[in-house]
Motif scaffolding. Structure first.
Motif, PDB file in Angstrom:
ATOM      1  N   VAL A   6      37.180  41.625  45.607  1.00 24.48           N
ATOM      2  CA  VAL A   6      36.388  40.895  46.590  1.00 24.48           C
ATOM      3  C   VAL A   6      35.154  40.269  45.945  1.00 24.48           C
ATOM      4  N   ILE A   7      34.521  40.978  45.019  1.00 26.89           N
ATOM      5  CA  ILE A   7      33.288  40.494  44.391  1.00 26.89           C
ATOM      6  C   ILE A   7      33.443  39.107  43.777  1.00 26.89           C
ATOM      7  N   ASP A   8      34.649  38.786  43.322  1.00 29.90           N
ATOM      8  CA  ASP A   8      34.881  37.501  42.659  1.00 29.90           C
ATOM      9  C   ASP A   8      35.013  36.324  43.620  1.00 29.90           C
ATOM     10  N   TYR A   9      35.140  36.597  44.914  1.00 26.32           N
ATOM     11  CA  TYR A   9      35.395  35.514  45.872  1.00 26.32           C
ATOM     12  C   TYR A   9      34.496  35.540  47.104  1.00 26.32           C
ATOM     13  N   LEU A  10      33.591  36.484  47.193  1.00 25.30           N
ATOM     14  CA  LEU A  10      32.790  36.605  48.415  1.00 25.30           C
ATOM     15  C   LEU A  10      31.777  35.484  48.573  1.00 25.30           C
ATOM     16  N   ASN A  11      31.371  35.269  49.812  1.00 23.29           N
ATOM     17  CA  ASN A  11      30.316  34.318  50.165  1.00 23.29           C
ATOM     18  C   ASN A  11      28.996  35.065  49.985  1.00 23.29           C
ATOM     19  N   LEU A  82      34.272  46.403  60.871  1.00 23.45           N
ATOM     20  CA  LEU A  82      35.002  46.773  59.658  1.00 23.45           C
ATOM     21  C   LEU A  82      34.328  46.093  58.477  1.00 23.45           C
ATOM     22  N   THR A  83      34.136  46.839  57.405  1.00 16.91           N
ATOM     23  CA  THR A  83      33.509  46.300  56.206  1.00 16.91           C
ATOM     24  C   THR A  83      34.384  46.597  54.994  1.00 16.91           C
ATOM     25  N   VAL A  84      34.104  45.923  53.897  1.00 19.41           N
ATOM     26  CA  VAL A  84      34.769  46.194  52.620  1.00 19.41           C
ATOM     27  C   VAL A  84      33.700  46.279  51.543  1.00 19.41           C
ATOM     28  N   THR A  85      34.077  46.851  50.401  1.00 20.28           N
ATOM     29  CA  THR A  85      33.167  46.916  49.266  1.00 20.28           C
ATOM     30  C   THR A  85      33.496  45.793  48.291  1.00 20.28           C
ATOM     31  N   ALA A  86      32.594  45.560  47.367  1.00 24.59           N
ATOM     32  CA  ALA A  86      32.790  44.513  46.370  1.00 24.59           C
ATOM     33  C   ALA A  86      33.997  44.797  45.483  1.00 24.59           C
ATOM     34  N   GLU A  87      34.337  46.051  45.303  1.00 19.12           N
ATOM     35  CA  GLU A  87      35.461  46.440  44.440  1.00 19.12           C
ATOM     36  C   GLU A  87      36.789  46.511  45.191  1.00 19.12           C
ATOM     37  N   HIS A  88      36.769  46.228  46.458  1.00 16.75           N
ATOM     38  CA  HIS A  88      37.982  46.246  47.281  1.00 16.75           C
ATOM     39  C   HIS A  88      38.977  45.219  46.738  1.00 16.75           C
ATOM     40  N   SER A  89      40.239  45.545  46.772  1.00 22.78           N
ATOM     41  CA  SER A  89      41.294  44.655  46.293  1.00 22.78           C
ATOM     42  C   SER A  89      41.530  43.507  47.271  1.00 22.78           C
ATOM     43  N   VAL A 123      40.031  34.636  50.791  1.00 17.78           N
ATOM     44  CA  VAL A 123      41.207  35.433  50.412  1.00 17.78           C
ATOM     45  C   VAL A 123      42.372  34.514  50.073  1.00 17.78           C
ATOM     46  N   LEU A 124      42.574  33.487  50.879  1.00 19.75           N
ATOM     47  CA  LEU A 124      43.643  32.526  50.611  1.00 19.75           C
ATOM     48  C   LEU A 124      43.415  31.820  49.270  1.00 19.75           C
ATOM     49  N   LYS A 125      42.171  31.469  48.992  1.00 20.79           N
ATOM     50  CA  LYS A 125      41.832  30.834  47.718  1.00 20.79           C
ATOM     51  C   LYS A 125      42.156  31.761  46.548  1.00 20.79           C
TER      52      LYS A 125
END
Length: 143
Positions: A6-11, A82-89, A123-125
């Motif tokens: 997630v860290i590589d694509y987050l806003n 619902l949240t996710v972490t930066a390391e989430h797949s 995510v699509l990107k």
């Protein structure tokens, strides 16, 4: 795909809100940001809720009908989103998004502080970039 995080694509600059903000002010902030929703933060920048365009539309439609406009974000936000972490797949998140889950997830650290958001577009990107890389590797073998 598991290694795509997630860290590589987050806003990193999501629209955010305070619980005490009026729905009208929050709606204006959404419109100016061109985002469809964002996290609601407390004074410590921890995620306490999520506000979407849909939440605002419902409330403003109701307020217009009754000629009222005094509700706050806290009254209409989704609490405990619902949240996710930066390391989430990215792959795991994509699977979650195929269900009736949120379109945008706040990305938080271990103390629930906001890092950014990630939505379906990001995510699509990520998946698209991954698939193009696989295609290019496969195509290179046959050239």
């Amino acid at each position: 795909m598991e290694s795509i995080k997630v860290i590589d694509y987050l806003n990193k600059r999501p629209v955010t809100f305070k619980a005490t903000m009026s729905v009208a002010e929050a709606s204006e902030r959404l419109l100016l940001s061109h985002q469809s929703g964002g996290p609601v933060l407390n004074d410590n920048k921890q995620v306490i809720g999520f506000l979407s365009e849909q939440d605002c539309i419902k409330r403003m439609l109701h307020d217009t009908y009754l000629s009222e406009a005094f509700f706050t974000v806290q009254e209409i936000m989704t609490s405990s989103p619902l949240t996710v972490t930066a390391e989430h797949s990215i792959f795991e998140l994509a699977q979650q998004m195929t269900e009736n889950k949120p379109k945008i997830y706040p990305v938080v650290d271990s103390d629930n502080h906001l890092i950014g958001t990630i939505g379906r577009t990001e995510v699509l990107k990520a998946i698209d970039i991954h698939l193009h890389a696989i295609y290019e590797k496969g195509h290179a073998r046959f050239v």
